[in-house]
Design an enzyme around this catalytic site. Structure first.
Site: not given
Lengths: 80, 416, 235
Positions: A17-19
């Protein structure tokens, strides 16, 4: 695996998942000595786009980028 | 701390003293109604986690340097010198606050603790005491905006490799690009995140709705906002604004990222394009009959977590519920009022700080875990990457036994 | 003693009002002249932000929902404060509404003062226990004590007349005194300087003067700021 560059550490950054790709590579690069190489493996377009800018910002060097199919490998040398 | 540093920090402080900040700093009567507002305090009842207490940490410095009362009669309001110790207090206040603004709903004056914490965050940046990783992330985003050419080709190639996945799930017309990038004349610019999971399901739904869309080169999230740097926030935002202007799109659609949506919605008000969240767009497609969903294919009760920046701070509350009602008859609310929903505990940059904050994030969000468990739901849907990560961590930590899902991918999976 | 009484009852009152008016104006101008920043409201945004802000400011629905006991005292306190303000205005001069609605000056037969005093004690004692104690600063206690002193001496005069039939000093004398002040021909009626209860008046006016002078520099500015600050939340 690349024939000419030997990685001291391999990091699987696929599907994070980001970041997390940038967060993890920032941490990971500090775990090798200056001059050593980390191989980062990703399959996410955005993560792939982030690495060159990250290297520029953090002052590390992307020695080589290999793109085959969905998988992209970055060979990053710790500079400082 | 030497005088030069202090003066520099006070100049930064002054730069934040616009009207709302002043009103918030002057008005608090310390009535304590906000005590029960903060999820951190509710999970770990310590005074330092009360909204008004956090704000008071900043307010004490304000009193000392920007009010006569605090300068001449220090004990009256307990005004405080700006010192190294004060900086560490500011750090703890600002980085234990997720900026969810639930306390703003409780306050009889509507004081915005997040805005006051943004002063603390700016002071920390000035003192080089901010979380390093957040600044690095922000700088990386800025650097991307400055040098599109260094990743352009690799990005386009990598997008091509995702197209098969998209086509497998929704057949496109001959000659149509499954994931268009850099398409002049598109109606809609979709701004995703780094992960393929924020691109593929969205592309599938756009194609199913026969949308004339194009994908942005940039990621939606604004790390400048997380770290509280107004200059970088603007620079990161402008990458997308300029791209949207260049392509001449009518609408910019932000992926499931609360911060990105709030920043874009509030800062790009006067642009020639409309700003929407993907959740709003999906609800619109369903309402207009542009996509049809198979109902009741989900097993077990579904509940929905309102991302703070999307709901309370972004106004998207009815749309996710409308979508979920199109997906299932077994929907359970976790909070009687979306505005009052608890924060997941991951906002304000805490999730982006990764494992360093994991312990705090788990402890400070036990109320969220309890709230989810009470619904008896098997599926926990949400519409924010940050919330999704935090909720997944909570799910593991508290053994909630739910399946944490992105609303957009639930829509893509249910396409008829 | 007479000299001190005079100073408190005449020059200090003028000084207090001067500080109040100039102080509040200066503070408001300073805040309202500051440029605006971007501020996101709380959603769902209201279609009529000013109306919602008025509602928030005067009825405090947030407090009613989250701290109902505090809300009862806050509403009682602020409503009584309003009644007292009207009462004091009526002491200055005959108000036009007096004819339309004939009533005894200072409504409430002494209970308004009582409610204020009790509310202030409630606010004060509330601040002695956690978690509100952890939030409180000395200013919070000083202000409550100052208000309590002002209220208790003012209310005692009212109670003496209402409950104990004290008649030496009443509305007519107060009116004479206050009218002389507002017409800038200060004169102290004989009763005001010699009645047995004059010390209550002097103390009441003294604490009130102090309160008015600190108001512009204290959190009591919320009286003026509640509306604009609430408006920010409503868009």
């Amino acid at each position: 695996m690349s024939d000419d560059i030997k990685a001291d550490k391999v990091m699987d950054l696929k599907g994070l998942p980001c970041p997390m790709p940038v967060v993890k590579i920032s941490k990971g690069i500090k775990e090798v000595a200056v001059g050593q190489v980390v191989e980062a493996v990703t399959s996410d377009p955005g993560a792939l786009a982030d690495f060159p800018a990250w290297a520029k910002t953090s002052g590390n060097e992307i020695m080589k980028t290999e793109q085959e199919g969905k998988i992209t490998r970055f060979f990053i040398r710790r500079v400082k | 701390m030497d005088d030069t540093t202090r003066d520099e920090l006070l100049r930064l402080f002054e730069s934040k003293l616009k009207r709302a900040a002043k009103l918030y700093l002057e008005t608090c009567s310390r009535c304590g109604v906000c005590v029960s507002a903060c999820h951190v305090y509710a999970s770990m009842p310590q005074a330092k986690y009360i909204a008004a207490y956090r704000a008071e940490i900043v307010r004490r410095i304000y009193k000392r340097y920007f009010t006569k009362k605090g300068r001449f009669w220090k004990s009256l309001g307990e005004s405080k010198e700006l010192s190294e110790l004060a900086l560490s207090e500011l750090y703890e206040a600002a980085y234990s606050c997720t900026g969810c603004r639930r306390c703003m709903v409780f306050c009889p004056f509507g004081i915005d603790t997040q805005l006051i914490m943004s002063i603390a965050k700016l002071l920390l940046i000035g003192a080089h005491a901010e979380p390093e990783i957040l600044s690095l992330l922000a700088d990386t985003s800025v650097a991307k905006g400055e040098s599109l050419e260094i990743f352009r080709e690799g990005f386009l190639e990598s997008i091509k490799t995702l197209e098969n996945e998209v086509v497998e799930r929704w057949r496109v017309e001959a000659g149509q690009t499954p994931i268009p990038v850099d398409q002049k004349g598109a109606d809609l610019l979709y701004v995703a995140l780094a992960g393929a999971h924020s691109i593929v399901p969205a592309a599938v739904v756009f194609n199913a709705a026969k949308e004339n869309w194009t994908l942005s080169f940039f990621e939606a999230v604004n790390f400048g906002a997380f770290v509280g740097d107004p200059v970088k926030t603007r620079q990161i935002l402008d990458r997308i604004v300029n791209e949207a202007r260049r392509l001449g799109v009518k609408e910019v659609v932000i992926c499931e990222c609360g911060t990105a949506f709030r920043v874009m919605k509030s800062m790009a008000k006067n642009e020639p394009f409309k700003v929407s969240s993907i959740t709003e767009v999906h609800a619109r497609y369903i309402r207009e009959g542009r996509i049809k969903l198979r109902k009741n294919t989900l097993e077990g009760t579904v509940t929905y977590h309102d991302p703070c920046q999307l709901a309370r701070n972004g106004g998207v509350m009815d749309e996710p519920r409308f979508i979920l009602r199109a997906l299932t008859d077994d929907f359970a609310e976790m909070s009687p009022d979306p505005v009052m929903n608890w924060c997941c505990g991951g906002g304000g940059g805490l999730v982006a700080m990764g494992e360093d904050t994991l312990d705090f994030r788990m402890k400070s969000a036990s109320v969220k875990a309890d709230q989810v468990k009470k619904t008896g739901a098997k599926i926990l849907a949400t519409a924010c990457e940050n919330c999704h990560t935090q909720l997944s961590n909570l799910n593991d930590h508290y053994q909630m036994g739910v399946d944490v899902r992105f609303l957009s991918s639930m829509v893509a999976d249910a396409l008829e | 003693m007479d000299k001190i009484s005079y100073i408190i009852l005449v020059p200090m009152v003028y000084a207090a009002f001067a500080v109040l008016v100039l102080g509040v104006s200066a503070r408001l101008v300073a805040i309202l002249r500051t440029p605006r920043e971007l501020q996101t409201p709380i959603y769902p945004a209201s279609g009529a932000p000013y109306l919602r802000a008025l509602y928030d400011s005067f009825l405090m629905p947030q407090v009613r929902r989250h701290a109902p006991v505090l809300w009862v005292f806050l509403m009682a306190f602020h409503a009584c404060l309003l009644l007292l303000l009207i009462g004091h205005l009526e002491l200055v001069a005959q108000m036009p509404w007096e004819k339309a609605f004939p009533h005894q000056i200072f409504l409430g037969k002494g209970f308004v003062g009582l409610i204020l005093a009790v509310s202030l004690l409630f606010f004060l004692f509330r601040r002695f226990s956690s978690p509100v104690r952890d939030l409180s600063v000395p200013e919070d206690y000083y202000l409550l004590i100052l208000l309590f002193l002002t209220v208790i001496f003012g209310a005692e005069m009212d109670w003496a007349r209402n409950w104990y039939g004290y008649g030496e000093m009443g509305v007519d004398q107060y009116r004479q005194y206050l009218t002389s002040l507002v017409t800038f021909h200060p004169a102290l009626p004989y009763e005001v300087t010699s009645a047995g209860h004059r010390f209550m008046l002097v103390l009441h006016v003294f604490f009130a003067n102090l309160f008015l002078m600190v108001l512009p520099f204290s959190k009591i500015m919320h009286a003026f700021l509640a509306l604009p600050v609430n408006k920010l939340r409503r868009g």
